[in-house]
Motif scaffolding. Structure first.
Motif, PDB file in Angstrom:
ATOM      1  N   LEU A   9      27.790 -26.404 -35.633  1.00 16.59           N
ATOM      2  CA  LEU A   9      26.459 -25.897 -35.976  1.00 16.59           C
ATOM      3  C   LEU A   9      26.508 -24.997 -37.199  1.00 16.59           C
ATOM      4  N   GLY A  10      25.555 -25.186 -38.042  1.00 19.63           N
ATOM      5  CA  GLY A  10      25.285 -24.242 -39.116  1.00 19.63           C
ATOM      6  C   GLY A  10      23.909 -23.677 -38.811  1.00 19.63           C
ATOM      7  N   LEU A  11      23.775 -22.369 -38.789  1.00 15.58           N
ATOM      8  CA  LEU A  11      22.477 -21.802 -38.446  1.00 15.58           C
ATOM      9  C   LEU A  11      22.212 -20.516 -39.195  1.00 15.58           C
ATOM     10  N   ARG A  12      20.946 -20.283 -39.411  1.00 15.28           N
ATOM     11  CA  ARG A  12      20.530 -19.050 -40.073  1.00 15.28           C
ATOM     12  C   ARG A  12      20.513 -17.924 -39.049  1.00 15.28           C
ATOM     13  N   PRO A  13      20.773 -16.703 -39.490  1.00 17.01           N
ATOM     14  CA  PRO A  13      20.689 -15.569 -38.554  1.00 17.01           C
ATOM     15  C   PRO A  13      19.302 -15.524 -37.908  1.00 17.01           C
ATOM     16  N   GLY A  14      19.287 -15.233 -36.627  1.00 18.68           N
ATOM     17  CA  GLY A  14      18.032 -15.119 -35.900  1.00 18.68           C
ATOM     18  C   GLY A  14      17.459 -16.434 -35.399  1.00 18.68           C
ATOM     19  N   THR A  15      18.214 -17.508 -35.491  1.00 16.08           N
ATOM     20  CA  THR A  15      17.737 -18.812 -35.034  1.00 16.08           C
ATOM     21  C   THR A  15      17.622 -18.810 -33.517  1.00 16.08           C
ATOM     22  N   SER A  16      16.539 -19.380 -33.013  1.00 21.54           N
ATOM     23  CA  SER A  16      16.270 -19.372 -31.573  1.00 21.54           C
ATOM     24  C   SER A  16      17.082 -20.426 -30.819  1.00 21.54           C
ATOM     25  N   GLU A  17      17.225 -20.191 -29.539  1.00 22.50           N
ATOM     26  CA  GLU A  17      17.871 -21.158 -28.646  1.00 22.50           C
ATOM     27  C   GLU A  17      17.161 -22.507 -28.744  1.00 22.50           C
ATOM     28  N   LEU A  41      30.704 -25.774 -28.583  1.00 22.37           N
ATOM     29  CA  LEU A  41      29.889 -25.579 -29.779  1.00 22.37           C
ATOM     30  C   LEU A  41      30.727 -24.775 -30.754  1.00 22.37           C
ATOM     31  N   ALA A  42      30.639 -25.111 -32.022  1.00 25.34           N
ATOM     32  CA  ALA A  42      31.458 -24.414 -33.027  1.00 25.34           C
ATOM     33  C   ALA A  42      30.595 -24.015 -34.213  1.00 25.34           C
ATOM     34  N   THR A  43      30.872 -22.831 -34.746  1.00 20.51           N
ATOM     35  CA  THR A  43      30.150 -22.345 -35.915  1.00 20.51           C
ATOM     36  C   THR A  43      30.978 -21.275 -36.622  1.00 20.51           C
ATOM     37  N   LEU A  44      30.399 -20.690 -37.646  1.00 17.88           N
ATOM     38  CA  LEU A  44      31.051 -19.636 -38.421  1.00 17.88           C
ATOM     39  C   LEU A  44      31.312 -18.378 -37.587  1.00 17.88           C
ATOM     40  N   SER A  45      32.404 -17.718 -37.871  1.00 19.05           N
ATOM     41  CA  SER A  45      32.705 -16.446 -37.203  1.00 19.05           C
ATOM     42  C   SER A  45      31.612 -15.410 -37.432  1.00 19.05           C
ATOM     43  N   SER A  46      30.959 -15.489 -38.578  1.00 11.99           N
ATOM     44  CA  SER A  46      29.905 -14.514 -38.889  1.00 11.99           C
ATOM     45  C   SER A  46      28.680 -14.649 -37.987  1.00 11.99           C
ATOM     46  N   ARG A  47      28.616 -15.700 -37.199  1.00 14.60           N
ATOM     47  CA  ARG A  47      27.470 -15.893 -36.299  1.00 14.60           C
ATOM     48  C   ARG A  47      27.740 -15.346 -34.891  1.00 14.60           C
ATOM     49  N   ILE A  48      28.885 -14.698 -34.715  1.00 15.69           N
ATOM     50  CA  ILE A  48      29.179 -14.089 -33.416  1.00 15.69           C
ATOM     51  C   ILE A  48      28.085 -13.057 -33.128  1.00 15.69           C
TER      52      ILE A  48
END
Length: 129
Positions: A9-17, A41-48
């Motif tokens: 997953l690539g997602l913007r900060p604040g993206t909803s479930e 599910l896998a994404t950037l560490s910055s999305r923790i």
């Protein structure tokens, strides 16, 4: 098909479930895998710490793998799509594809290139084992 399915997953900060799950379900449908579980599910560490991501993982009983930005670069050659903006930020053409492949582990294969919605990208990979 063998091995577990992984959603990158690539997602913007604040993206909803809801936005995350809608994109995931669309990717599964396009790949002909509707109804198949995505235990990882896998994404950037910055999305923790993203609450929408945590909620999406909980609702699907999925593990979340946070991939360091630097680790994504090793998957550039295996990415099927390329975003110039994402490449300039992360050194890889698709965060979703690279994260899926990283979390799938050695021998993992991309089974669905990234799809894009307004706030989320999703790609699917399958682990070798």
């Amino acid at each position: 098909m063998t091995g577990r399915l992984v959603a990158g997953l690539g997602l913007r900060p604040g993206t909803s479930e809801a936005d995350i799950l809608a994109c995931l379900d669309e990717a599964l449908a396009i790949a002909g895998l509707s109804g198949e579980g995505t235990p990882r599910l896998a994404t950037l560490s910055s999305r923790i710490g993203e609450p929408g991501l945590a909620a999406a993982a909980a609702s699907r009983e999925a593990e979340i793998v946070f991939v360091p930005d630097e680790a994504l670069k090793g998957f550039e050659a295996a990415c099927a799509t390329r975003s110039t903006r994402i490449a300039s930020l992360y050194g890889v053409g698709s965060v979703a594809e690279a994260a899926a492949l990283a979390a799938a582990g050695p021998g993992g294969t991309l089974v669905q290139p990234r799809i894009t919605t307004a706030r989320v990208t999703c790609a699917l990979a399958r682990a070798a084992l």
